[in-house]
Write a protein that holds these residues in place. Structure first.
Motif, PDB file in Angstrom:
ATOM      1  N   HIS A   3       0.641  -1.177  -0.213  1.00 31.99           N
ATOM      2  CA  HIS A   3       0.123  -0.329  -0.197  1.00 31.99           C
ATOM      3  C   HIS A   3       1.563   1.059  -0.093  1.00 31.99           C
ATOM      4  CE1 HIS A   3      -3.762  -2.326   1.758  1.00 31.99           C
ATOM      5  NE2 HIS A   3      -3.650  -2.901   1.260  1.00 31.99           N
ATOM      6  N   ASN A   4       0.307   2.074  -0.851  1.00 32.34           N
ATOM      7  CA  ASN A   4       1.228   3.911  -0.848  1.00 32.34           C
ATOM      8  C   ASN A   4       0.661   4.298   0.074  1.00 32.34           C
ATOM      9  OD1 ASN A   4       3.066   5.949  -0.772  1.00 32.34           O
ATOM     10  ND2 ASN A   4       1.735   5.541  -3.301  1.00 32.34           N
ATOM     11  N   TYR A   5       1.069   4.537   1.067  1.00 24.72           N
ATOM     12  CA  TYR A   5       0.527   6.194   1.640  1.00 24.72           C
ATOM     13  C   TYR A   5       0.984   7.832   1.034  1.00 24.72           C
ATOM     14  CZ  TYR A   5      -2.162   2.500   4.252  1.00 24.72           C
ATOM     15  OH  TYR A   5      -3.411   1.966   4.622  1.00 24.72           O
ATOM     16  N   GLU A   6       2.244   7.578   0.676  1.00 24.21           N
ATOM     17  CA  GLU A   6       2.455   8.760   0.916  1.00 24.21           C
ATOM     18  C   GLU A   6       2.172   9.288  -1.121  1.00 24.21           C
ATOM     19  OE1 GLU A   6       4.973   9.712   1.923  1.00 24.21           O
ATOM     20  OE2 GLU A   6       5.585   8.009   3.217  1.00 24.21           O
ATOM     21  N   LEU A   7       0.807   9.838  -0.597  1.00 22.88           N
ATOM     22  CA  LEU A   7       0.085  10.659  -1.702  1.00 22.88           C
ATOM     23  C   LEU A   7      -0.413  12.054  -1.055  1.00 22.88           C
ATOM     24  CD1 LEU A   7      -2.154   7.753  -1.833  1.00 22.88           C
ATOM     25  CD2 LEU A   7      -0.208   8.292  -3.601  1.00 22.88           C
ATOM     26  N   GLN A   8       1.184  12.647  -0.765  1.00 24.22           N
ATOM     27  CA  GLN A   8       0.600  13.832  -0.774  1.00 24.22           C
ATOM     28  C   GLN A   8       0.840  14.733  -1.323  1.00 24.22           C
ATOM     29  OE1 GLN A   8       2.925  12.172   1.031  1.00 24.22           O
ATOM     30  NE2 GLN A   8       4.497  12.978   0.751  1.00 24.22           N
ATOM     31  N   ASP A   9       1.607  14.445  -3.171  1.00 24.95           N
ATOM     32  CA  ASP A   9       1.174  15.389  -4.026  1.00 24.95           C
ATOM     33  C   ASP A   9      -0.095  14.944  -5.011  1.00 24.95           C
ATOM     34  OD1 ASP A   9       3.533  16.622  -3.059  1.00 24.95           O
ATOM     35  OD2 ASP A   9       5.352  15.318  -4.306  1.00 24.95           O
ATOM     36  N   VAL A  10      -0.894  14.116  -4.370  1.00 24.88           N
ATOM     37  CA  VAL A  10      -1.242  13.320  -5.739  1.00 24.88           C
ATOM     38  C   VAL A  10      -2.890  13.809  -4.528  1.00 24.88           C
ATOM     39  CG1 VAL A  10      -2.913  11.255  -6.485  1.00 24.88           C
ATOM     40  CG2 VAL A  10       0.107  11.584  -6.400  1.00 24.88           C
ATOM     41  N   ILE A  11      -3.042  13.720  -3.860  1.00 27.80           N
ATOM     42  CA  ILE A  11      -4.743  14.128  -2.825  1.00 27.80           C
ATOM     43  C   ILE A  11      -4.414  14.686  -1.948  1.00 27.80           C
ATOM     44  CG2 ILE A  11      -6.691  12.925  -1.930  1.00 27.80           C
ATOM     45  CD1 ILE A  11      -5.557  10.540  -2.825  1.00 27.80           C
ATOM     46  N   THR A  12      -5.549  16.117  -2.015  1.00 27.56           N
ATOM     47  CA  THR A  12      -5.387  17.457  -0.489  1.00 27.56           C
ATOM     48  C   THR A  12      -6.275  16.739  -0.380  1.00 27.56           C
ATOM     49  OG1 THR A  12      -4.712  19.075  -0.566  1.00 27.56           O
ATOM     50  CG2 THR A  12      -5.825  19.234  -2.913  1.00 27.56           C
ATOM     51  N   PHE A  13      -6.255  17.326   1.359  1.00 35.40           N
ATOM     52  CA  PHE A  13      -7.976  17.570   1.858  1.00 35.40           C
ATOM     53  C   PHE A  13      -7.978  19.085   1.668  1.00 35.40           C
ATOM     54  CE2 PHE A  13      -7.079  13.655   3.054  1.00 35.40           C
ATOM     55  CZ  PHE A  13      -8.006  12.492   3.128  1.00 35.40           C
ATOM     56  N   VAL A  14      -9.652  19.209   1.418  1.00 30.76           N
ATOM     57  CA  VAL A  14     -10.034  20.755   1.775  1.00 30.76           C
ATOM     58  C   VAL A  14     -10.296  21.038   3.012  1.00 30.76           C
ATOM     59  CG1 VAL A  14     -11.183  22.541   1.182  1.00 30.76           C
ATOM     60  CG2 VAL A  14     -10.752  20.863  -0.649  1.00 30.76           C
ATOM     61  N   GLY A  15      -9.336  21.786   3.559  1.00 30.80           N
ATOM     62  CA  GLY A  15      -9.532  21.226   5.482  1.00 30.80           C
ATOM     63  C   GLY A  15      -8.588  20.558   5.944  1.00 30.80           C
ATOM     64  N   SER A  16      -8.991  20.138   7.179  1.00 31.66           N
ATOM     65  CA  SER A  16      -8.493  18.628   7.224  1.00 31.66           C
ATOM     66  C   SER A  16      -8.682  17.479   7.142  1.00 31.66           C
ATOM     67  CB  SER A  16      -8.065  18.763   9.054  1.00 31.66           C
ATOM     68  OG  SER A  16      -7.492  17.718   9.874  1.00 31.66           O
ATOM     69  N   ASN A  17      -7.864  16.782   7.165  1.00 30.37           N
ATOM     70  CA  ASN A  17      -7.853  14.702   6.984  1.00 30.37           C
ATOM     71  C   ASN A  17      -8.337  14.184   8.855  1.00 30.37           C
ATOM     72  OD1 ASN A  17      -5.824  14.774   7.757  1.00 30.37           O
ATOM     73  ND2 ASN A  17      -5.350  12.809   7.074  1.00 30.37           N
ATOM     74  N   THR A  18      -8.108  15.003   9.184  1.00 28.53           N
ATOM     75  CA  THR A  18      -8.741  14.873  11.185  1.00 28.53           C
ATOM     76  C   THR A  18     -10.292  15.568  11.114  1.00 28.53           C
ATOM     77  OG1 THR A  18      -7.020  13.826  11.496  1.00 28.53           O
ATOM     78  CG2 THR A  18      -7.946  14.493  13.302  1.00 28.53           C
ATOM     79  N   PHE A  19     -10.899  14.889  12.013  1.00 29.09           N
ATOM     80  CA  PHE A  19     -12.103  15.281  12.391  1.00 29.09           C
ATOM     81  C   PHE A  19     -12.024  15.044  14.157  1.00 29.09           C
ATOM     82  CE2 PHE A  19     -13.431  13.398   8.539  1.00 29.09           C
ATOM     83  CZ  PHE A  19     -13.914  14.822   8.067  1.00 29.09           C
ATOM     84  N   TYR A  20     -12.449  16.036  15.133  1.00 25.23           N
ATOM     85  CA  TYR A  20     -12.640  15.862  16.171  1.00 25.23           C
ATOM     86  C   TYR A  20     -13.645  15.879  16.995  1.00 25.23           C
ATOM     87  CZ  TYR A  20      -7.130  16.466  15.561  1.00 25.23           C
ATOM     88  OH  TYR A  20      -6.270  16.577  15.657  1.00 25.23           O
ATOM     89  N   ILE A  21     -14.012  15.259  17.621  1.00 23.64           N
ATOM     90  CA  ILE A  21     -15.153  15.182  18.193  1.00 23.64           C
ATOM     91  C   ILE A  21     -15.495  14.515  19.793  1.00 23.64           C
ATOM     92  CG2 ILE A  21     -17.822  12.807  18.120  1.00 23.64           C
ATOM     93  CD1 ILE A  21     -14.844  12.270  15.714  1.00 23.64           C
ATOM     94  N   ASP A  22     -16.477  14.912  20.690  1.00 21.08           N
ATOM     95  CA  ASP A  22     -15.783  15.362  21.323  1.00 21.08           C
ATOM     96  C   ASP A  22     -17.080  14.934  21.985  1.00 21.08           C
ATOM     97  OD1 ASP A  22     -14.889  17.805  21.982  1.00 21.08           O
ATOM     98  OD2 ASP A  22     -16.723  19.564  21.456  1.00 21.08           O
ATOM     99  N   ALA A  23     -18.066  13.753  21.239  1.00 18.71           N
ATOM    100  CA  ALA A  23     -18.975  13.079  22.128  1.00 18.71           C
ATOM    101  C   ALA A  23     -20.282  12.774  20.939  1.00 18.71           C
ATOM    102  CB  ALA A  23     -19.867  13.491  23.175  1.00 18.71           C
ATOM    103  N   VAL A  24     -21.006  11.928  20.525  1.00 24.64           N
ATOM    104  CA  VAL A  24     -21.881  11.123  19.986  1.00 24.64           C
ATOM    105  C   VAL A  24     -23.371  10.759  20.884  1.00 24.64           C
ATOM    106  CG1 VAL A  24     -22.657   9.056  18.370  1.00 24.64           C
ATOM    107  CG2 VAL A  24     -20.629  10.275  18.564  1.00 24.64           C
ATOM    108  N   LYS A  25     -23.573  11.155  21.204  1.00 26.92           N
ATOM    109  CA  LYS A  25     -24.934  10.783  22.396  1.00 26.92           C
ATOM    110  C   LYS A  25     -25.479   9.454  22.143  1.00 26.92           C
ATOM    111  CE  LYS A  25     -25.892  15.420  23.638  1.00 26.92           C
ATOM    112  NZ  LYS A  25     -26.490  16.455  24.460  1.00 26.92           N
ATOM    113  N   PRO A  26     -26.498   8.739  23.037  1.00 26.05           N
ATOM    114  CA  PRO A  26     -26.566   7.156  22.708  1.00 26.05           C
ATOM    115  C   PRO A  26     -27.906   7.691  21.778  1.00 26.05           C
ATOM    116  CG  PRO A  26     -26.167   7.796  25.180  1.00 26.05           C
ATOM    117  CD  PRO A  26     -26.057   8.985  24.384  1.00 26.05           C
TER     118      PRO A  26
END
Length: 130
Positions: free
Chosen positions: A55-78
């Protein structure tokens, strides 16, 4: 559920997109447990699968994210849904996959096991139609 460009992704579905067009990414998490889950982070990592175990994960010159590729989540309620939006931009043609990983910030609450069984996301980036 995972949607790419408005299409629900399943293990047998390939989502087609065009190079240079931002592609919406939506991750919907449903908490079926009796307790709130969180805080945690959700990271989306694109890769290419060469079908030989590599698997090739070195794709920073091939794909970019508009914003961040990480989502920070406080909580998901029941029994509630939580939806997270992002966008991908493919700079070159090819077949790509998305690896989605969860990172817990709080070890006392485990994430639902079903979240670790998210479908594989296969995206085919093609040349723009003229």
């Amino acid at each position: 559920d995972i949607l790419v460009d408005g299409k629900l992704c399943d293990c047998d579905i390939v989502v087609n997109c065009q190079v240079g067009d931002p592609i919406p990414l939506e991750v919907k998490l449903t908490n079926w447990s009796k307790h709130s889950v969180g805080p945690f982070a959700l990271t989306v990592t694109p890769y290419q699968d060469y079908q030989n175990g590599v698997h090739n994960y070195e794709l920073q010159d091939v794909i970019t994210f508009v914003g961040s590729n990480t989502f920070y989540i406080d909580a998901v309620k029941p029994t509630k849904d939580s939806v997270y939006f992002g966008s991908l931009l493919f700079l070159y043609t090819g077949d790509f996959y998305l690896n989605i990983k969860f990172h817990e910030d709080n070890c006392s609450r485990e994430l639902p096991l079903s979240w670790f069984c998210l479908p594989s996301v296969h995206i085919r980036a093609t040349e723009p139609m003229v």
